[in-house]
Scaffold this motif. Structure first.
Motif, PDB file in Angstrom:
ATOM      1  N   THR A 265       6.506  -1.428   0.854  1.00  0.00           N
ATOM      2  CA  THR A 265       6.991  -1.833  -0.480  1.00  0.00           C
ATOM      3  C   THR A 265       8.684  -1.836  -0.631  1.00  0.00           C
ATOM      4  O   THR A 265       9.071  -3.248  -0.834  1.00  0.00           O
ATOM      5  CB  THR A 265       6.983  -0.819  -1.657  1.00  0.00           C
ATOM      6  OG1 THR A 265       5.491  -0.683  -2.042  1.00  0.00           O
ATOM      7  CG2 THR A 265       7.402  -1.578  -2.801  1.00  0.00           C
ATOM      8  N   SER A 266       9.313  -0.994   0.241  1.00  0.00           N
ATOM      9  CA  SER A 266      10.585  -1.081   0.684  1.00  0.00           C
ATOM     10  C   SER A 266      10.785  -2.068   1.387  1.00  0.00           C
ATOM     11  O   SER A 266      12.142  -3.017   1.207  1.00  0.00           O
ATOM     12  CB  SER A 266      11.081  -0.024   1.122  1.00  0.00           C
ATOM     13  OG  SER A 266      10.952   1.332   0.435  1.00  0.00           O
ATOM     14  N   GLU A 267      10.333  -2.758   2.533  1.00  0.00           N
ATOM     15  CA  GLU A 267      10.409  -3.688   3.569  1.00  0.00           C
ATOM     16  C   GLU A 267      10.507  -4.879   3.034  1.00  0.00           C
ATOM     17  O   GLU A 267      11.413  -5.860   3.052  1.00  0.00           O
ATOM     18  CB  GLU A 267       9.624  -3.340   4.606  1.00  0.00           C
ATOM     19  CG  GLU A 267       9.608  -2.227   5.704  1.00  0.00           C
ATOM     20  CD  GLU A 267       8.626  -1.942   6.757  1.00  0.00           C
ATOM     21  OE1 GLU A 267       7.781  -2.604   6.492  1.00  0.00           O
ATOM     22  OE2 GLU A 267       9.077  -1.175   7.489  1.00  0.00           O
ATOM     23  N   ARG A 268       9.171  -5.245   1.980  1.00  0.00           N
ATOM     24  CA  ARG A 268       9.203  -6.300   1.486  1.00  0.00           C
ATOM     25  C   ARG A 268      10.450  -6.513   0.419  1.00  0.00           C
ATOM     26  O   ARG A 268      10.837  -7.940   0.423  1.00  0.00           O
ATOM     27  CB  ARG A 268       8.026  -6.490   0.747  1.00  0.00           C
ATOM     28  CG  ARG A 268       6.681  -6.640   1.496  1.00  0.00           C
ATOM     29  CD  ARG A 268       6.736  -7.565   2.845  1.00  0.00           C
ATOM     30  NE  ARG A 268       6.832  -9.039   2.421  1.00  0.00           N
ATOM     31  CZ  ARG A 268       5.825  -9.740   1.909  1.00  0.00           C
ATOM     32  NH1 ARG A 268       4.639  -9.048   1.915  1.00  0.00           N
ATOM     33  NH2 ARG A 268       6.029 -10.917   1.491  1.00  0.00           N
TER      34      ARG A 268
ATOM     35  N   ASN B 180       6.477   3.587  -8.330  1.00  0.00           N
ATOM     36  CA  ASN B 180       5.294   3.636  -8.589  1.00  0.00           C
ATOM     37  C   ASN B 180       4.685   4.197  -6.976  1.00  0.00           C
ATOM     38  O   ASN B 180       3.584   4.780  -6.919  1.00  0.00           O
ATOM     39  CB  ASN B 180       4.493   2.544  -9.076  1.00  0.00           C
ATOM     40  CG  ASN B 180       4.825   2.416 -10.442  1.00  0.00           C
ATOM     41  OD1 ASN B 180       5.139   3.328 -11.087  1.00  0.00           O
ATOM     42  ND2 ASN B 180       4.612   1.126 -11.113  1.00  0.00           N
ATOM     43  N   ALA B 181       4.939   3.193  -6.083  1.00  0.00           N
ATOM     44  CA  ALA B 181       4.587   3.705  -4.420  1.00  0.00           C
ATOM     45  C   ALA B 181       4.741   4.935  -4.141  1.00  0.00           C
ATOM     46  O   ALA B 181       4.169   5.500  -3.614  1.00  0.00           O
ATOM     47  CB  ALA B 181       5.109   2.633  -3.745  1.00  0.00           C
ATOM     48  N   ARG B 182       5.965   5.314  -4.486  1.00  0.00           N
ATOM     49  CA  ARG B 182       6.507   6.644  -4.293  1.00  0.00           C
ATOM     50  C   ARG B 182       5.518   7.924  -4.781  1.00  0.00           C
ATOM     51  O   ARG B 182       4.899   8.770  -4.256  1.00  0.00           O
ATOM     52  CB  ARG B 182       7.840   7.023  -4.584  1.00  0.00           C
ATOM     53  CG  ARG B 182       8.422   8.371  -4.128  1.00  0.00           C
ATOM     54  CD  ARG B 182       9.936   8.323  -4.476  1.00  0.00           C
ATOM     55  NE  ARG B 182      10.626   9.543  -4.204  1.00  0.00           N
ATOM     56  CZ  ARG B 182      11.985   9.568  -4.390  1.00  0.00           C
ATOM     57  NH1 ARG B 182      12.512   8.971  -5.072  1.00  0.00           N
ATOM     58  NH2 ARG B 182      12.624  10.834  -3.975  1.00  0.00           N
TER      59      ARG B 182
ATOM     60  N   PRO C  53       0.735  -1.216  -0.004  1.00  0.00           N
ATOM     61  CA  PRO C  53       0.105   0.064  -0.003  1.00  0.00           C
ATOM     62  C   PRO C  53       0.737   1.098  -0.058  1.00  0.00           C
ATOM     63  O   PRO C  53      -0.024   2.380  -0.401  1.00  0.00           O
ATOM     64  CB  PRO C  53      -0.891  -0.286   1.460  1.00  0.00           C
ATOM     65  CG  PRO C  53       0.320  -1.016   1.857  1.00  0.00           C
ATOM     66  CD  PRO C  53       0.820  -1.811   1.448  1.00  0.00           C
ATOM     67  N   ASP C  54       2.075   1.083   0.164  1.00  0.00           N
ATOM     68  CA  ASP C  54       2.899   2.382   0.411  1.00  0.00           C
ATOM     69  C   ASP C  54       4.214   2.205   0.218  1.00  0.00           C
ATOM     70  O   ASP C  54       4.762   0.969   0.092  1.00  0.00           O
ATOM     71  CB  ASP C  54       2.755   3.069   1.829  1.00  0.00           C
ATOM     72  CG  ASP C  54       2.794   2.334   2.969  1.00  0.00           C
ATOM     73  OD1 ASP C  54       3.939   1.309   2.841  1.00  0.00           O
ATOM     74  OD2 ASP C  54       2.167   2.340   4.009  1.00  0.00           O
TER      75      ASP C  54
END
Length: 224
Positions: free
Chosen positions: A25-28, A160-162, A20-21
């Motif tokens: 996204t970065s953590e995964r 894209n999330a950013r 969702p953010d």
């Protein structure tokens, strides 16, 4: 690239696009890279115009400190990657002469090796993946290649999330400003343009972001 690795990258791409953010996204993304390369310390820094870096995710306090020093000193492997658009490897952080202020700042952290690679799209540098390890000379050329492949596959998802996060922040700010304008219009019988001018003037005179001015007015029903 073997079939198993290709399937792993495909799974990662699907998982990242479902987040969702930017933070999640970065953590995964870090989870996938760490599992493949076999270290436990990593971070992702977002790149902004002018070379400014911002933390998006970090695995632990040691990494957070190493990245904090990078951001504060303006030097380190991440800055080198953004400037030169190449990956960077160091097997002895404390004695590496390329970044004297950064190396001195993290000498007591307990991390000896770092591998930094760029997350890039065809048009921009999205950020930098940093892998750390307490063991000297930990990362190999093979690790570098693998990390870059992961970074290339993740770059679009992070970008894209950013962009989506920035869009929602802009929408939220417009809503707040609209509500604040409505309060001023009702209280002082102002037009829409006049109310916005009041908010903008207060923002400029007090060096406060327009969004924050609006949020304060909504919460307190006054500007100061």
């Amino acid at each position: 690239m073997n079939d198993e690795f290709a399937q792993e990258l495909a799974r990662m791409a699907l998982v990242l696009h479902e987040q969702p953010d930017v933070e999640q996204t970065s953590e995964r993304f870090l989870e996938y890279v760490l599992a493949r390369i076999g270290t436990v310390h990593a971070s992702l820094l977002l790149a902004h115009r002018g070379g400014r870096l911002e933390s998006a995710a970090a695995t632990d306090a040691l990494v957070e400190e190493a990245d904090r020093v990078q951001v504060e000193t303006g030097e380190g492997p991440s800055s080198s990657v953004v400037e030169d658009e190449k990956s960077v490897v160091s097997g002895s952080i404390a004695t590496d002469p390329r970044w004297p202020r950064w190396s001195a700042g993290v000498a007591e952290v307990g991390l000896s090796s770092v591998l930094s690679v760029r997350l890039r799209t065809p048009t921009s540098t999205v950020g930098v993946l940093n892998l750390y390890d307490p063991q000297p000379d930990r990362f190999t050329q093979s690790d570098d290649v693998i990390a870059q492949v992961f970074a290339d596959h993740a770059a679009v998802a992070v970008a894209n999330a950013r962009s989506e996060s920035t869009l929602w922040q802009a929408i939220d700010a417009r809503k707040l400003i609209g509500q604040a304008q409505g309060i001023l219009m009702e209280r002082f019988d102002l037009t829409d343009e006049q109310a916005f001018a009041v908010l903008r003037r207060y923002s400029q005179d007090n060096n406060v972001k327009l969004r924050d001015v609006a949020q304060r007015l909504i919460a307190t029903r006054k500007l100061s």
